[in-house]
Design an enzyme around this catalytic site. Structure first.
Site, PDB file in Angstrom:
ATOM      1  CD  GLN A 196      -7.774  -1.784   7.763  1.00 48.14           C
ATOM      2  OE1 GLN A 196      -8.289  -2.899   8.123  1.00 48.14           O
ATOM      3  NE2 GLN A 196      -6.279  -1.300   7.936  1.00 48.14           N
ATOM      4  CB  THR A 252      13.213  -9.939  -9.799  1.00 46.25           C
ATOM      5  OG1 THR A 252      14.274  -9.477 -11.314  1.00 46.25           O
ATOM      6  CG2 THR A 252      12.112 -10.818 -10.605  1.00 46.25           C
ATOM      7  CG  ASN A 310      -5.640   3.286   8.954  1.00 50.33           C
ATOM      8  OD1 ASN A 310      -6.417   4.191   8.295  1.00 50.33           O
ATOM      9  ND2 ASN A 310      -4.897   3.298  10.010  1.00 50.33           N
ATOM     10  CB  SER A 352      -1.468  -3.549   1.727  1.00 52.47           C
ATOM     11  OG  SER A 352       0.446  -3.288   1.308  1.00 52.47           O
ATOM     12  CG  HIS A 385       0.001  -6.543   5.751  1.00 48.90           C
ATOM     13  ND1 HIS A 385       0.034  -6.150   6.735  1.00 48.90           N
ATOM     14  CD2 HIS A 385       0.616  -5.358   4.780  1.00 48.90           C
ATOM     15  CE1 HIS A 385      -0.062  -4.920   6.679  1.00 48.90           C
ATOM     16  NE2 HIS A 385       0.156  -4.609   5.899  1.00 48.90           N
ATOM     17  CB  CYS A 436       4.260   2.331  18.305  1.00 48.34           C
ATOM     18  SG  CYS A 436       5.327   2.982  19.405  1.00 48.34           S
ATOM     19  N   GLY A 452       1.350  -1.013   0.153  1.00 43.92           N
ATOM     20  CA  GLY A 452       0.217  -0.068   0.330  1.00 43.92           C
ATOM     21  C   GLY A 452       0.568   1.350  -0.213  1.00 43.92           C
ATOM     22  CB  THR A 453       3.736   2.221   1.952  1.00 52.55           C
ATOM     23  OG1 THR A 453       2.886   2.292   2.683  1.00 52.55           O
ATOM     24  CG2 THR A 453       4.807   3.812   1.565  1.00 52.55           C
TER      25      THR A 453
END
Length: 378
Positions: free
Chosen positions: A179, A237, A151, A199, A201, A326, A71-72
């Site tokens: 999200q 790649t 999120n 993303s 994950h 954090c 996502g970033t």
């Protein structure tokens, strides 16, 4: 001690089917998709099959999917490359005050490069005003980047309405759907979206892989330069095992599965709220219960310090979040809650985020409730 994970908005455990699919690929298909020999051709076929699998979940063309690291990278590509490629047409961008840092920090960087950014506010329920958006939209606006679902509080943004307003405007429309993808049925063409970031994950896939949807006709340079992978749109790649895992995760979350999970998560949410009410525990829901992602529940518990509550739950094997960033061991106030309530409010230090996901059961939620009540009553 039973361990319970209720921080799925941060990241999700990998689905067993995804782990098997990735293991099979790593064992059997190690060729470089760009190589022209047999090993490379087999890898390339798998790569393009995964691209079609992903495209089918959005009902878009397969070549509109660009694989990347997550996502970033997707947010940075959409925002930076649009800004620099179209700056001769204008230097104004629109976003919201509650975006993910991958969007907000990119926008702040562009401000140092001479661009002007409008950060739209939200109300106390975390909702965005269409009137505010209309007022902010200008002739020299070249990009609108507004997240699909938040999120921290789960609120859904008015993507369809904004897309309709931009139908006759030249600005590109990007959404960070990290999200929301897998939790919502998303159809970029029907929504008027030009760019969309995802993303893996967050959908029980692997970390370090994602994709950017780029609509046909959208012209932006590649963020990464080098080889000619991804039709010269993203050098490097391809992470075939990760991409195959992401595609597998995405296909597991079909319409039927999404609906089943949505109903389950809404039930979990209601179990928690009902238990708090039954025990006379004062609470406040941060966000709009009628307009949110089903797996995210952000609660304020007046008089209870969130970092202390998080620590006490962690000692009992239960993982939740404060919804805060954090950095270097310092917990910063949530910029989302600040946008909703202001900076000088105890809400920032009394709010927690509970987020449900694959593997959570009613028994786990009941155990969480019992432990939460035990801590609060003390």
């Amino acid at each position: 001690m039973e361990k319970i994970y209720l921080d799925h908005a941060a990241t999700t455990p990998m689905h067993p089917q995804v782990i098997k699919a990735m293991t099979d690929i790593m064992n059997e298909t190690f060729g470089n998709p760009s190589s022209i020999h047999g090993f490379g051709r087999v890898a390339h076929e798998k790569l393009e099959t995964a691209r079609q699998m992903i495209a089918d979940t959005l009902q878009v063309k397969s070549h509109e999917i660009i694989f990347n690291s997550g996502g970033t990278e997707g947010d940075n590509t959409a925002i930076l490359e649009t800004a620099f490629a179209r700056q001769s047409e204008g230097k104004h961008l629109i976003t919201t005050a509650i975006e993910h840092p991958a969007v907000l920090n990119t926008m702040k960087y562009l401000e140092t490069q001479g661009f002007e950014v409008t950060y739209l506010p939200v109300d106390e329920n975390g909702n965005l005003s269409i009137a505010d958006f209309q007022q902010a939209l200008r002739e020299d606006t070249i990009l609108v980047s507004i997240m699909y679902g938040n999120n921290e509080i789960g609120n859904l943004m008015p993507i369809k309405e904004i897309g309709e307003l931009l139908a006759e405007h030249p600005a590109y429309f990007h959404t960070d759907a990290v999200q929301a993808y897998g939790n919502q049925t998303i159809r970029p063409e029907a929504l008027g979206l030009d760019l969309l970031s995802v993303s893996a994950h967050k959908i029980n896939g692997p970390k370090g892989v994602g994709f950017l949807y780029k609509r046909d006709g959208v012209v932006i340079p590649a963020l990464l330069l080098g080889g000619e992978q991804e039709e010269k749109r993203r050098a490097g790649t391809e992470n075939l095992a990760g991409i195959w895992g992401m595609a597998t995760a995405a296909t597991i979350l079909d319409e039927e599965e999404r609906q089943a999970r949505s109903e389950k998560y809404q039930k979990f949410q209601q179990m928690i709220l009902t238990a708090l009410e039954d025990h006379g525990i004062e609470y406040q829901v941060n966000g709009d219960l009628a307009n949110k992602l089903p797996h995210v529940l952000n609660l304020r518990l007046p008089g209870v310090t969130n970092d202390l509550l998080l620590m006490k739950l962690d000692l009992r094997g239960i993982a939740i979040s404060t919804g805060s960033a954090c950095t270097a061991g310092n917990i910063e106030p949530s910029h989302v809650l600040e946008a909703m309530y202001g900076e000088d409010t105890p809400i920032l230090k009394e709010s927690i985020r509970i987020s449900f996901g694959f593997g959570n059961t009613e028994e786990e939620i009941q155990h969480f409730i019992e432990q939460l009540l035990s801590i609060l009553e003390k």
